[in-house]
Design a protein around this motif. Structure first.
Motif, PDB file in Angstrom:
ATOM      1  N   PHE A   1       6.573  12.154  13.272  1.00 33.45           N
ATOM      2  CA  PHE A   1       6.140  13.104  12.245  1.00 33.45           C
ATOM      3  C   PHE A   1       7.198  13.059  11.148  1.00 33.45           C
ATOM      4  CE2 PHE A   1       5.984  17.773  10.947  1.00 33.45           C
ATOM      5  CZ  PHE A   1       4.988  17.563  10.008  1.00 33.45           C
ATOM      6  N   MET A   2       6.832  12.490   9.986  1.00 29.44           N
ATOM      7  CA  MET A   2       7.818  12.200   8.942  1.00 29.44           C
ATOM      8  C   MET A   2       7.442  12.802   7.592  1.00 29.44           C
ATOM      9  SD  MET A   2       8.784   8.279   9.811  1.00 29.44           S
ATOM     10  CE  MET A   2       7.395   7.768  10.807  1.00 29.44           C
ATOM     11  N   VAL A   3       8.457  12.914   6.756  1.00 24.42           N
ATOM     12  CA  VAL A   3       8.301  13.464   5.414  1.00 24.42           C
ATOM     13  C   VAL A   3       9.064  12.577   4.430  1.00 24.42           C
ATOM     14  CG1 VAL A   3      10.291  15.023   5.632  1.00 24.42           C
ATOM     15  CG2 VAL A   3       8.468  15.567   4.014  1.00 24.42           C
ATOM     16  N   ARG A   4       8.548  12.534   3.210  1.00 22.62           N
ATOM     17  CA  ARG A   4       9.250  11.814   2.141  1.00 22.62           C
ATOM     18  C   ARG A   4       9.166  12.654   0.883  1.00 22.62           C
ATOM     19  NH1 ARG A   4       9.605   8.785  -2.410  1.00 22.62           N
ATOM     20  NH2 ARG A   4      10.439   6.720  -2.388  1.00 22.62           N
ATOM     21  N   GLU A   5      10.305  12.902   0.291  1.00 19.31           N
ATOM     22  CA  GLU A   5      10.350  13.638  -0.968  1.00 19.31           C
ATOM     23  C   GLU A   5       9.875  12.711  -2.087  1.00 19.31           C
ATOM     24  OE1 GLU A   5      13.389  16.875  -2.309  1.00 19.31           O
ATOM     25  OE2 GLU A   5      14.271  14.890  -2.611  1.00 19.31           O
ATOM     26  N   ILE A   6       8.983  13.224  -2.907  1.00 20.82           N
ATOM     27  CA  ILE A   6       8.461  12.463  -4.044  1.00 20.82           C
ATOM     28  C   ILE A   6       9.177  12.890  -5.325  1.00 20.82           C
ATOM     29  CG2 ILE A   6       6.400  11.911  -5.412  1.00 20.82           C
ATOM     30  CD1 ILE A   6       6.343  10.827  -2.553  1.00 20.82           C
TER      31      ILE A   6
ATOM     32  N   MET B   1       0.805  -1.182   0.000  1.00 18.71           N
ATOM     33  CA  MET B   1       0.000   0.000   0.000  1.00 18.71           C
ATOM     34  C   MET B   1       0.857   1.258   0.000  1.00 18.71           C
ATOM     35  SD  MET B   1      -3.532  -0.758   2.104  1.00 18.71           S
ATOM     36  CE  MET B   1      -3.501   0.581   3.171  1.00 18.71           C
ATOM     37  N   ILE B   2       1.960   1.225   0.720  1.00 16.42           N
ATOM     38  CA  ILE B   2       2.828   2.404   0.772  1.00 16.42           C
ATOM     39  C   ILE B   2       3.399   2.684  -0.613  1.00 16.42           C
ATOM     40  CG2 ILE B   2       4.895   3.421   1.790  1.00 16.42           C
ATOM     41  CD1 ILE B   2       2.489   3.120   3.698  1.00 16.42           C
ATOM     42  N   GLU B   3       3.858   1.649  -1.285  1.00 23.99           N
ATOM     43  CA  GLU B   3       4.408   1.830  -2.631  1.00 23.99           C
ATOM     44  C   GLU B   3       3.353   2.400  -3.578  1.00 23.99           C
ATOM     45  OE1 GLU B   3       7.472   1.721  -3.523  1.00 23.99           O
ATOM     46  OE2 GLU B   3       8.309   0.789  -1.732  1.00 23.99           O
ATOM     47  N   LEU B   4       2.123   1.938  -3.460  1.00 23.84           N
ATOM     48  CA  LEU B   4       1.039   2.463  -4.293  1.00 23.84           C
ATOM     49  C   LEU B   4       0.768   3.934  -3.961  1.00 23.84           C
ATOM     50  CD1 LEU B   4      -1.181   2.133  -6.392  1.00 23.84           C
ATOM     51  CD2 LEU B   4      -2.665   1.250  -4.568  1.00 23.84           C
ATOM     52  N   ALA B   5       0.788   4.268  -2.679  1.00 24.13           N
ATOM     53  CA  ALA B   5       0.582   5.668  -2.278  1.00 24.13           C
ATOM     54  C   ALA B   5       1.686   6.560  -2.822  1.00 24.13           C
ATOM     55  CB  ALA B   5       0.520   5.775  -0.759  1.00 24.13           C
ATOM     56  N   LEU B   6       2.924   6.091  -2.782  1.00 19.57           N
ATOM     57  CA  LEU B   6       4.050   6.874  -3.316  1.00 19.57           C
ATOM     58  C   LEU B   6       3.911   7.069  -4.825  1.00 19.57           C
ATOM     59  CD1 LEU B   6       6.962   5.260  -1.280  1.00 19.57           C
ATOM     60  CD2 LEU B   6       5.964   7.530  -0.932  1.00 19.57           C
ATOM     61  N   LYS B   7       3.535   6.003  -5.528  1.00 22.37           N
ATOM     62  CA  LYS B   7       3.357   6.106  -6.977  1.00 22.37           C
ATOM     63  C   LYS B   7       2.195   7.037  -7.320  1.00 22.37           C
ATOM     64  CE  LYS B   7       2.393   3.458 -11.175  1.00 22.37           C
ATOM     65  NZ  LYS B   7       1.785   4.617 -11.755  1.00 22.37           N
ATOM     66  N   THR B   8       1.102   6.906  -6.598  1.00 24.29           N
ATOM     67  CA  THR B   8      -0.058   7.759  -6.846  1.00 24.29           C
ATOM     68  C   THR B   8       0.275   9.222  -6.590  1.00 24.29           C
ATOM     69  OG1 THR B   8      -1.564   5.952  -6.295  1.00 24.29           O
ATOM     70  CG2 THR B   8      -2.469   8.190  -6.212  1.00 24.29           C
ATOM     71  N   ALA B   9       0.991   9.489  -5.494  1.00 24.37           N
ATOM     72  CA  ALA B   9       1.399  10.866  -5.184  1.00 24.37           C
ATOM     73  C   ALA B   9       2.267  11.427  -6.310  1.00 24.37           C
ATOM     74  CB  ALA B   9       2.138  10.917  -3.857  1.00 24.37           C
ATOM     75  N   ALA B  10       3.192  10.625  -6.802  1.00 27.71           N
ATOM     76  CA  ALA B  10       4.052  11.066  -7.902  1.00 27.71           C
ATOM     77  C   ALA B  10       3.231  11.314  -9.163  1.00 27.71           C
ATOM     78  CB  ALA B  10       5.138  10.030  -8.164  1.00 27.71           C
ATOM     79  N   ASP B  11       2.311  10.399  -9.477  1.00 30.63           N
ATOM     80  CA  ASP B  11       1.463  10.545 -10.661  1.00 30.63           C
ATOM     81  C   ASP B  11       0.590  11.798 -10.587  1.00 30.63           C
ATOM     82  OD1 ASP B  11       2.533   8.184 -11.622  1.00 30.63           O
ATOM     83  OD2 ASP B  11       0.746   6.974 -11.166  1.00 30.63           O
ATOM     84  N   LEU B  12       0.197  12.173  -9.377  1.00 32.27           N
ATOM     85  CA  LEU B  12      -0.640  13.358  -9.190  1.00 32.27           C
ATOM     86  C   LEU B  12       0.172  14.653  -9.105  1.00 32.27           C
ATOM     87  CD1 LEU B  12      -3.248  11.936  -6.661  1.00 32.27           C
ATOM     88  CD2 LEU B  12      -3.628  12.509  -9.070  1.00 32.27           C
ATOM     89  N   GLY B  13       1.506  14.520  -9.124  1.00 28.35           N
ATOM     90  CA  GLY B  13       2.358  15.693  -9.138  1.00 28.35           C
ATOM     91  C   GLY B  13       2.756  16.241  -7.785  1.00 28.35           C
ATOM     92  N   TYR B  14       2.494  15.496  -6.711  1.00 28.41           N
ATOM     93  CA  TYR B  14       2.904  15.966  -5.387  1.00 28.41           C
ATOM     94  C   TYR B  14       4.415  15.926  -5.254  1.00 28.41           C
ATOM     95  CZ  TYR B  14      -1.922  15.873  -3.876  1.00 28.41           C
ATOM     96  OH  TYR B  14      -3.253  16.129  -3.751  1.00 28.41           O
ATOM     97  N   GLY B  15       4.953  16.880  -4.503  1.00 27.86           N
ATOM     98  CA  GLY B  15       6.394  16.946  -4.309  1.00 27.86           C
ATOM     99  C   GLY B  15       6.880  16.227  -3.077  1.00 27.86           C
ATOM    100  N   VAL B  16       6.070  16.244  -2.015  1.00 24.79           N
ATOM    101  CA  VAL B  16       6.426  15.574  -0.761  1.00 24.79           C
ATOM    102  C   VAL B  16       5.178  14.963  -0.133  1.00 24.79           C
ATOM    103  CG1 VAL B  16       8.387  17.101  -0.270  1.00 24.79           C
ATOM    104  CG2 VAL B  16       6.146  17.633   0.672  1.00 24.79           C
ATOM    105  N   LEU B  17       5.398  13.989   0.735  1.00 27.78           N
ATOM    106  CA  LEU B  17       4.336  13.414   1.549  1.00 27.78           C
ATOM    107  C   LEU B  17       4.708  13.567   3.013  1.00 27.78           C
ATOM    108  CD1 LEU B  17       3.416  10.002  -0.139  1.00 27.78           C
ATOM    109  CD2 LEU B  17       2.076  12.092  -0.113  1.00 27.78           C
ATOM    110  N   LEU B  18       3.737  13.904   3.827  1.00 28.82           N
ATOM    111  CA  LEU B  18       3.914  13.995   5.277  1.00 28.82           C
ATOM    112  C   LEU B  18       3.028  12.945   5.930  1.00 28.82           C
ATOM    113  CD1 LEU B  18       3.609  17.842   5.552  1.00 28.82           C
ATOM    114  CD2 LEU B  18       5.690  16.540   5.944  1.00 28.82           C
ATOM    115  N   LEU B  19       3.507  12.396   7.046  1.00 32.05           N
ATOM    116  CA  LEU B  19       2.674  11.448   7.774  1.00 32.05           C
ATOM    117  C   LEU B  19       3.048  11.407   9.250  1.00 32.05           C
ATOM    118  CD1 LEU B  19       4.399   8.666   8.496  1.00 32.05           C
ATOM    119  CD2 LEU B  19       4.034   8.227   6.087  1.00 32.05           C
TER     120      LEU B  19
END
Length: 75
Positions: free
Chosen positions: A51-56, A1-19
């Motif tokens: 509280f974490m961040v990941r660059e997309i 699920m995490i990999e899918l969320a990362l791919k979806t975020a990238a496909d949608l043009g997001y630059g970073v994810l926070l969680l």
């Protein structure tokens, strides 16, 4: 699920994810402590390591600073 969320975020043009999540789990997906990158979470008092961040997209993390506001009703 995490990999899918990362791919979806990238496909949608997001630059970073926070969680907010388990510090023993999310770093293996590239998530890092957000406060170490000058990002602050005011809505919830949580330990720095959850509280974490990941660059997309490369270079996006360096362009953001400030407070993160999660949508109300998330928790």
């Amino acid at each position: 699920m995490i990999e899918l969320a990362l791919k979806t975020a990238a496909d949608l043009g997001y630059g970073v994810l926070l969680l907010i999540g388990a510090p023993g789990y999310y770093p293996k997906f590239g998530f890092l402590p957000a406060r170490a990158h000058a990002l602050d979470l005011q809505q919830f008092k949580v330990p720095d390591n959850v509280f974490m961040v990941r660059e997309i997209r490369a270079g996006q993390l360096a362009q953001i600073k400030g407070r993160a506001n999660l949508p109300t009703g998330v928790f």
